[in-house]
Design a protein around this motif. Structure first.
Motif, PDB file in Angstrom:
ATOM      1  N   SER A 140       0.840  -1.196   0.000  1.00  0.00           N
ATOM      2  CA  SER A 140       0.000   0.000   0.000  1.00  0.00           C
ATOM      3  C   SER A 140       0.875   1.245   0.000  1.00  0.00           C
ATOM      4  O   SER A 140       2.061   1.189   0.347  1.00  0.00           O
ATOM      5  N   SER A 152       1.087  -4.447   6.338  1.00  0.00           N
ATOM      6  CA  SER A 152       1.203  -3.968   4.970  1.00  0.00           C
ATOM      7  C   SER A 152       2.656  -3.629   4.658  1.00  0.00           C
ATOM      8  O   SER A 152       3.487  -3.461   5.550  1.00  0.00           O
ATOM      9  N   THR A 154       4.917  -0.863   2.683  1.00  0.00           N
ATOM     10  CA  THR A 154       4.854   0.481   2.114  1.00  0.00           C
ATOM     11  C   THR A 154       6.225   0.905   1.620  1.00  0.00           C
ATOM     12  O   THR A 154       7.255   0.409   2.104  1.00  0.00           O
ATOM     13  N   GLY A 183      -0.837  -5.360  -4.353  1.00  0.00           N
ATOM     14  CA  GLY A 183      -1.706  -4.260  -3.922  1.00  0.00           C
ATOM     15  C   GLY A 183      -1.551  -3.056  -4.824  1.00  0.00           C
ATOM     16  O   GLY A 183      -1.777  -3.136  -6.032  1.00  0.00           O
ATOM     17  N   SER A 184      -1.122  -1.951  -4.261  1.00  0.00           N
ATOM     18  CA  SER A 184      -1.009  -0.698  -5.001  1.00  0.00           C
ATOM     19  C   SER A 184       0.041  -0.788  -6.101  1.00  0.00           C
ATOM     20  O   SER A 184       1.183  -1.198  -5.858  1.00  0.00           O
ATOM     21  N   ASP A 412      -8.511   0.599  -1.315  1.00  0.00           N
ATOM     22  CA  ASP A 412      -7.458   1.058  -2.209  1.00  0.00           C
ATOM     23  C   ASP A 412      -8.030   1.583  -3.516  1.00  0.00           C
ATOM     24  O   ASP A 412      -7.524   2.553  -4.092  1.00  0.00           O
TER      25      ASP A 412
END
Length: 434
Positions: A140, A152, A154, A183-184, A412
């Motif tokens: 994320s 998560s 990052t 994810g992102s 998200d």
């Protein structure tokens, strides 16, 4: 007062004309101010060009630079070097500016004794070492309080771990241990960039755990050598985008939300209406662009080890052994195998230390996080999710975990156009629940 409006969510199913009028005026003022500031501060942009850029709205960094909205397209790990280049005599970069200073121990306050748990009593070893950076959880973007999340991955967390490994003279090589379903998309690319830069200074190898798929595989492409566990779920080289429209559901339960916005596509990711044809085309193009970058990273990393990229892309999933046959990974083995191989290639022999990053949280860190956050239930649109969280908590674990994963994806998607995320539930089933 008739324009107050604070009570209207409890007394009306739609805003009063007065309240809507004042919000319209407020939004119009904000919109005008944004246009004014942009036109005044961006070189070679007039009012019409600024408005056109705002209406185009969802832009890649490349497109924003072409329009003159930004000056450079740099990942975070290159910003410091760029800043240094702007000052002839160099610049001192202060990373802890504004951070609160640590307090001295006050023996008159029993609670201050907890600070003793933060002390590092273990002496630093001078043996050569292998830094093991753990990337565990969904990928994320950085957000307030999110960089220290334990569930998560990052860019900020990985960047700090990389910096620690590079600054430590004892560290001779880095092993990235991945257990992530992705994810992102933007965060995955930031992490890939930070890891790729680190590999130029100290060799980076990758060890895949339970799952390293989609964005998880994306960041693995930064390593010069990839090892997977035999049953690792990996691959999923693909992109997902879209949104869930819940307008009918809200209508059924009597919740009314009236959006007021400016800009042709300000509501593009709103869950209150479907995409327009133009917006759908834009999202599809954005997905195609992201997919092209993803496959480009794979090609650059794996080269001729993959005979035909089309045979392994398009979202396909592989076990570790299948991935080795397809050329997605180099070897099948454990984390210990990868660490030993990294040490051998670094020429540090059989005697070395393992330095785990990010560093383990102290008791005070755990207490502080527990008192200020609720990581179990993702926030969705600012709605109070207490009752929903309780309902999900009562579900069986094999249902609860993928449900939470799906809700994180919805969260998200409220903020990003596309994601690099594998199908929810596969990792949980692989974990032994069935």
């Amino acid at each position: 007062g008739k324009f107050k409006g604070a009570e209207e969510p409890f007394t009306r199913t739609s805003p009063s004309p007065e309240y809507k009028e004042q919000v319209e005026k407020l939004v119009e003022g904000m919109y005008t101010q944004v246009l004014k500031i942009m036109a005044a501060n961006r070189p070679n942009l007039n009012d019409a060009q600024v408005k056109a850029a705002v209406d185009e709205s969802w832009l890649t960094g490349k497109r924003a630079k072409a329009l003159g909205l930004v000056d450079q397209t740099l990942t975070r790990d290159r910003v410091d070097a760029w800043l240094q280049s702007q000052f002839p005599a160099g610049a001192t970069l202060v990373n802890d500016y504004g951070d609160s200073k640590k307090e001295t121990l006050d023996l008159n306050n029993p609670f201050s004794l907890l600070s003793m748990f933060t002390a590092d009593s273990k002496p630093k070893s001078r043996e050569p070492g292998i830094a093991v950076i753990y990337a565990v959880g969904e990928i994320s973007s950085d957000a307030a309080g999110g960089e220290d999340s334990t569930d998560s991955v990052t860019p900020g967390t990985i960047r700090r771990a990389v910096e620690a490994a590079l600054k430590d003279d004892n560290v001779k090589a880095i092993v990235l241990r991945i257990d992530s379903p992705g994810g992102s998309a933007s965060a995955s690319d930031e992490i890939w960039s930070a890891l790729k830069e680190a590999d130029k200074k100290k060799p980076l190898t990758v060890s895949m755990g339970r799952v390293a798929a989609s964005g998880g595989y994306y960041i693995a492409c930064a390593g010069r050598h990839i090892t997977a566990d035999p049953a690792t779920i990996t691959g999923s080289i693909g992109v997902v985008g879209g949104k869930i429209v819940i307008k009918d559901l809200l209508d059924k339960v009597g919740i009314s939300i009236v959006p007021i916005s400016r800009g042709a596509h300000a509501e593009m990711l709103s869950s209150l209406r479907p995409f327009t044809d133009e917006e759908r085309t834009f999202v599809q193009k954005s997905m195609a662009d992201t997919y092209a970058v993803f496959t480009g990273r794979v090609t650059a990393a794996r080269g001729d080890k993959i005979k035909n990229l089309a045979d392994v892309a398009q979202g396909r999933l592989f076990t570790g052994e299948q991935a080795a046959e397809a050329g997605l990974v180099d070897d099948v083995g454990t984390l210990n195998d990868t660490i030993a191989a990294a040490a051998k290639k670094a020429g540090i022999g059989a005697s070395y230390q393992i330095i785990v990053l990010p560093e383990t949280k102290t008791l005070m860190d755990v207490l502080r996080t527990g008192l200020t956050t609720d990581a179990a239930m993702p926030a969705l649109g600012g709605v109070n999710t207490g009752a929903l969280s309780a309902a999900i908590g009562a579900l069986p674990s094999e249902v609860r975990t993928p449900t939470l994963s799906a809700m994180r994806m919805l969260r998200d998607l409220q903020h990003e156009q596309v994601l690099l995320s594998m199908p929810a539930g596969l990792a949980e089933m692989h974990g032994g629940t069935r």
